[in-house]
Design a protein around this motif. Structure first.
Motif, PDB file in Angstrom:
ATOM      1  N   UNK A 120     -19.277  20.493 -39.671  1.00 62.40           N
ATOM      2  CA  UNK A 120     -18.499  19.375 -39.109  1.00 62.40           C
ATOM      3  C   UNK A 120     -19.067  18.022 -39.497  1.00 62.40           C
ATOM      4  N   UNK A 121     -19.678  17.942 -40.675  1.00 62.05           N
ATOM      5  CA  UNK A 121     -20.348  16.706 -41.073  1.00 62.05           C
ATOM      6  C   UNK A 121     -19.508  15.839 -41.998  1.00 62.05           C
ATOM      7  N   UNK A 122     -18.365  16.347 -42.468  1.00 60.76           N
ATOM      8  CA  UNK A 122     -17.578  15.628 -43.471  1.00 60.76           C
ATOM      9  C   UNK A 122     -16.935  14.365 -42.924  1.00 60.76           C
ATOM     10  N   UNK A 123     -16.624  13.467 -43.842  1.00 61.45           N
ATOM     11  CA  UNK A 123     -16.053  12.173 -43.463  1.00 61.45           C
ATOM     12  C   UNK A 123     -14.548  12.244 -43.265  1.00 61.45           C
ATOM     13  N   UNK A 124     -13.865  13.018 -44.100  1.00 57.99           N
ATOM     14  CA  UNK A 124     -12.413  13.109 -44.000  1.00 57.99           C
ATOM     15  C   UNK A 124     -11.714  11.840 -44.446  1.00 57.99           C
ATOM     16  N   UNK A 125     -12.012  11.374 -45.653  1.00 58.64           N
ATOM     17  CA  UNK A 125     -11.477  10.099 -46.141  1.00 58.64           C
ATOM     18  C   UNK A 125      -9.956  10.057 -46.139  1.00 58.64           C
ATOM     19  N   UNK A 126      -9.331  11.193 -46.446  1.00 64.69           N
ATOM     20  CA  UNK A 126      -7.870  11.209 -46.535  1.00 64.69           C
ATOM     21  C   UNK A 126      -7.183  11.038 -45.181  1.00 64.69           C
ATOM     22  N   UNK A 127      -7.937  11.187 -44.098  1.00 61.68           N
ATOM     23  CA  UNK A 127      -7.365  10.931 -42.772  1.00 61.68           C
ATOM     24  C   UNK A 127      -7.181   9.435 -42.526  1.00 61.68           C
ATOM     25  N   UNK A 128      -7.957   8.616 -43.271  1.00 58.11           N
ATOM     26  CA  UNK A 128      -7.893   7.154 -43.126  1.00 58.11           C
ATOM     27  C   UNK A 128      -8.030   6.743 -41.662  1.00 58.11           C
ATOM     28  N   UNK A 187     -23.622  23.150 -34.349  1.00 57.76           N
ATOM     29  CA  UNK A 187     -22.695  22.313 -35.112  1.00 57.76           C
ATOM     30  C   UNK A 187     -23.478  21.467 -36.104  1.00 57.76           C
ATOM     31  N   UNK A 188     -23.068  21.522 -37.375  1.00 65.27           N
ATOM     32  CA  UNK A 188     -23.659  20.656 -38.398  1.00 65.27           C
ATOM     33  C   UNK A 188     -22.938  19.323 -38.337  1.00 65.27           C
ATOM     34  N   UNK A 189     -23.637  18.271 -37.953  1.00 63.85           N
ATOM     35  CA  UNK A 189     -23.022  16.954 -37.801  1.00 63.85           C
ATOM     36  C   UNK A 189     -23.551  16.002 -38.874  1.00 63.85           C
ATOM     37  N   UNK A 190     -22.773  14.980 -39.167  1.00 66.67           N
ATOM     38  CA  UNK A 190     -23.169  13.984 -40.161  1.00 66.67           C
ATOM     39  C   UNK A 190     -22.408  12.702 -39.913  1.00 66.67           C
ATOM     40  N   UNK A 191     -21.277  12.531 -40.580  1.00 72.57           N
ATOM     41  CA  UNK A 191     -20.434  11.361 -40.325  1.00 72.57           C
ATOM     42  C   UNK A 191     -19.931  11.383 -38.881  1.00 72.57           C
ATOM     43  N   UNK A 192     -20.103  10.239 -38.203  1.00 68.93           N
ATOM     44  CA  UNK A 192     -19.660  10.159 -36.810  1.00 68.93           C
ATOM     45  C   UNK A 192     -20.396  11.114 -35.899  1.00 68.93           C
ATOM     46  N   UNK A 193     -21.686  11.340 -36.189  1.00 65.11           N
ATOM     47  CA  UNK A 193     -22.455  12.352 -35.444  1.00 65.11           C
ATOM     48  C   UNK A 193     -22.423  12.120 -33.941  1.00 65.11           C
ATOM     49  N   UNK A 194     -22.609  10.865 -33.519  1.00 61.98           N
ATOM     50  CA  UNK A 194     -22.665  10.592 -32.077  1.00 61.98           C
ATOM     51  C   UNK A 194     -21.317  10.837 -31.413  1.00 61.98           C
ATOM     52  N   UNK A 203     -20.624  13.508 -28.454  1.00 64.61           N
ATOM     53  CA  UNK A 203     -20.027  13.075 -27.183  1.00 64.61           C
ATOM     54  C   UNK A 203     -18.835  13.952 -26.802  1.00 64.61           C
ATOM     55  N   UNK A 204     -18.071  14.392 -27.805  1.00 63.68           N
ATOM     56  CA  UNK A 204     -16.850  15.140 -27.529  1.00 63.68           C
ATOM     57  C   UNK A 204     -17.040  16.650 -27.482  1.00 63.68           C
ATOM     58  N   UNK A 205     -18.266  17.120 -27.752  1.00 63.10           N
ATOM     59  CA  UNK A 205     -18.498  18.571 -27.750  1.00 63.10           C
ATOM     60  C   UNK A 205     -19.623  19.012 -26.818  1.00 63.10           C
ATOM     61  N   UNK A 206     -20.416  18.071 -26.321  1.00 66.51           N
ATOM     62  CA  UNK A 206     -21.619  18.462 -25.566  1.00 66.51           C
ATOM     63  C   UNK A 206     -21.298  19.226 -24.281  1.00 66.51           C
ATOM     64  N   UNK A 207     -20.095  19.024 -23.737  1.00 66.09           N
ATOM     65  CA  UNK A 207     -19.738  19.759 -22.514  1.00 66.09           C
ATOM     66  C   UNK A 207     -19.605  21.250 -22.776  1.00 66.09           C
ATOM     67  N   UNK A 240     -27.060  21.192 -32.144  1.00 61.28           N
ATOM     68  CA  UNK A 240     -26.662  20.371 -33.282  1.00 61.28           C
ATOM     69  C   UNK A 240     -27.739  20.383 -34.353  1.00 61.28           C
ATOM     70  N   UNK A 241     -27.284  20.340 -35.609  1.00 56.26           N
ATOM     71  CA  UNK A 241     -28.166  20.151 -36.762  1.00 56.26           C
ATOM     72  C   UNK A 241     -27.587  19.005 -37.579  1.00 56.26           C
ATOM     73  N   UNK A 242     -28.449  18.109 -38.041  1.00 50.52           N
ATOM     74  CA  UNK A 242     -27.986  16.893 -38.713  1.00 50.52           C
ATOM     75  C   UNK A 242     -28.020  17.063 -40.231  1.00 50.52           C
ATOM     76  N   UNK A 243     -26.907  16.762 -40.876  1.00 53.09           N
ATOM     77  CA  UNK A 243     -26.819  16.678 -42.338  1.00 53.09           C
ATOM     78  C   UNK A 243     -26.650  15.198 -42.690  1.00 53.09           C
ATOM     79  N   UNK A 244     -27.749  14.543 -43.035  1.00 50.65           N
ATOM     80  CA  UNK A 244     -27.700  13.097 -43.260  1.00 50.65           C
ATOM     81  C   UNK A 244     -26.887  12.738 -44.494  1.00 50.65           C
ATOM     82  N   UNK A 245     -27.030  13.514 -45.581  1.00 46.22           N
ATOM     83  CA  UNK A 245     -26.240  13.300 -46.790  1.00 46.22           C
ATOM     84  C   UNK A 245     -25.382  14.531 -47.025  1.00 46.22           C
TER      85      UNK A 245
END
Length: 456
Positions: A9-17, A50-57, A61-65, A70-75
């Motif tokens: 779940x670390x991708x940016x999703x550029x096409x979503x704009x 969950x592998x987080x990266x873009x918009x990690x916080x 916030x939306x999944x912690x419940x 979490x594991x962070x993928x910085x790049x």
């Protein structure tokens, strides 16, 4: 055997704009990644990372419940690199890890269970989900051995001419023996067209070690990922169809499923009838034998048995048995409407309790009020609950009759069995059994029109 899961779940999703991380866009009222988490939990997998990266916080916030790690993928250097980032989560665990993507919410619990069971039964080190499609353009191809086991997966851009002819595609969802996966991740290379570390290369690495690898074809719609708003709408349509069919199978009549919008957590009792254009959201519970006529919006509300609603909005409230609402009523949050109540056209109720058998038939506003049983509100009644600075409460007892165009200026109390004359503005307590009249005396000035030269 122990099973856990990793969600990419670390991708940016550029096409979503969008400034919202892709996996947090909603389908049928729930974030895509939360659909995936809930599916995994329903299939019996409790330990989820969950592998987080873009918009990690934001993702946190939306999944912690849901009690995940979490594991962070910085790049973002590919799916293989993403899973490498989960090494700390996987280290020391023995058993199976399932790997899914946070932007593919249509996967079902039955498929997850089947994937795990097939992997165990065949004693594979890796198992992938695949689909057979007519047009496989853009997808990685699954290359099988003659005995049906998997030899490798080749990304579309790296396919040979012969490999491009294959129509079994990789769904991007996997199951691995944890030790086998960890032992393969360090051997990943980015020597490919994208210069990324592909998780799919783990299949080839394991194959080179002589390990057994399998694949299960599943319907393409379960594998659909979201990379654009168009694809999000397509996923929403499929999910909405599933939800509506589930309710119809359970005894709910939905007259036009293509134009009925029900979110995933809604519960509906049998023999309820739903007309087109209804939007039912959140944790709404609708019990048996209700009728929802067209174009209602209901959110986070409990509706008891036998209720009829017409073209109205009801938010975060409770509606009692055999009550009728609408048309064009607006019931705002924290309202509790009793049994056999009539809430009519152009009535607004805000943060109020309405007792059983009370009638609020039309053109009335009730806010911050406690209303008893068997009351009648005449047309145009207003509970004046706000003085410009503070909100105040009005209490109306049982068996009260309120005439048309009455203002109840809060805070005020109207006691049991009292009457209020039409056109009154009530600012003081009305005693039990009393008639309250609070309007100016009528004065007729004879000849006034002629005197003012206003006669036509």
């Amino acid at each position: 055997m122990y099973s856990c899961a990793v969600i990419l779940a670390a991708g940016e999703g550029k096409r979503m704009k969008s400034t919202t991380p892709k996996v947090l866009h909603k389908a049928c009222g729930k974030e895509m990644i939360n659909h995936v988490i809930d599916t995994l939990r329903e299939s019996g997998i409790d330990d989820v990372d969950i592998i987080i990266g873009n918009g990690a916080e934001q993702v946190k916030k939306n999944t912690m419940s849901r009690n995940v790690s979490y594991s962070l993928q910085e790049k973002q250097l590919g799916t293989g690199h993403a899973v490498k980032c989960a090494k700390d989560f996987l280290q020391g665990k023995k058993g199976i890890v399932a790997i899914f993507t946070g932007d593919a919410p249509l996967i079902t619990p039955d498929t997850v269970k089947r994937l795990i069971a097939f992997h165990k039964e065949k004693n594979y080190k890796g198992t992938i989900l695949t689909s057979i499609v007519e047009n496989p353009y853009g997808y990685g191809r699954v290359i099988r051995e003659e005995n049906g086991e998997v030899r490798k997966i080749v990304e579309h851009k790296d396919c040979s001419i012969e490999e491009l002819k294959l129509n079994e595609i990789n769904a991007g969802m996997y199951c691995f023996d944890i030790d086998a996966l960890l032992g393969s991740l360090n051997n990943l290379s980015n020597n490919n067209a994208q210069e990324e570390y592909y998780l799919t290369d783990v299949i080839e690495i394991l194959k080179a070690k002589g390990e057994k690898l399998g694949a299960i074809p599943i319907p393409f719609e379960e594998t659909m990922g979201v990379n654009s708003r168009v694809q999000l709408a397509e996923v929403e349509q499929i999910m909405r169809r599933r939800i509506n069919h589930k309710h119809m199978d359970n005894g709910v009549t939905i007259l036009d499923p293509n134009n009925t919008y029900i979110e995933t957590d809604v519960l509906i009792g049998n023999d309820t009838i739903i007309y087109p254009g209804n939007v039912i959201e959140g944790k709404t519970i609708i019990k048996e034998n209700c009728v929802l006529y067209p174009n209602c919006r209901i959110k986070d509300t409990t509706i008891e048995c036998g209720v009829t609603i017409q073209e109205s909005v009801i938010l975060e409230s409770h509606i009692g048995d055999n009550t009728t609402v609408g048309p064009f009523a607006y019931i705002r949050p924290e309202s509790v409407i009793g049994k056999s109540v009539r809430v009519g056209d152009f009535v607004e109720i805000k943060k109020s309790t309405i007792g059983d058998h009370t009638k609020v038939s039309h053109l009335t506003y009730i806010g911050d009020a406690e209303v008893g049983e068997n009351c009648n509100f005449g047309c145009g009644t207003v509970v004046v609950n706000y003085d410009g600075k503070k909100k105040y409460k009005t209490i109306v007892g049982d068996n009260v009759f309120i005439g048309c165009n009455t203002n109840l200026v809060s805070p005020v109390k109207v006691n049991d069995n009292s009457y209020i004359a039409a056109g009154s503005t009530i600012t003081e307590e009305v005693p039990k059994d009393a008639l309250a009249i609070a309007r100016a005396k009528q004065v007729n000035k004879e000849g006034w029109v002629t005197k003012k030269a206003l006669k036509k």
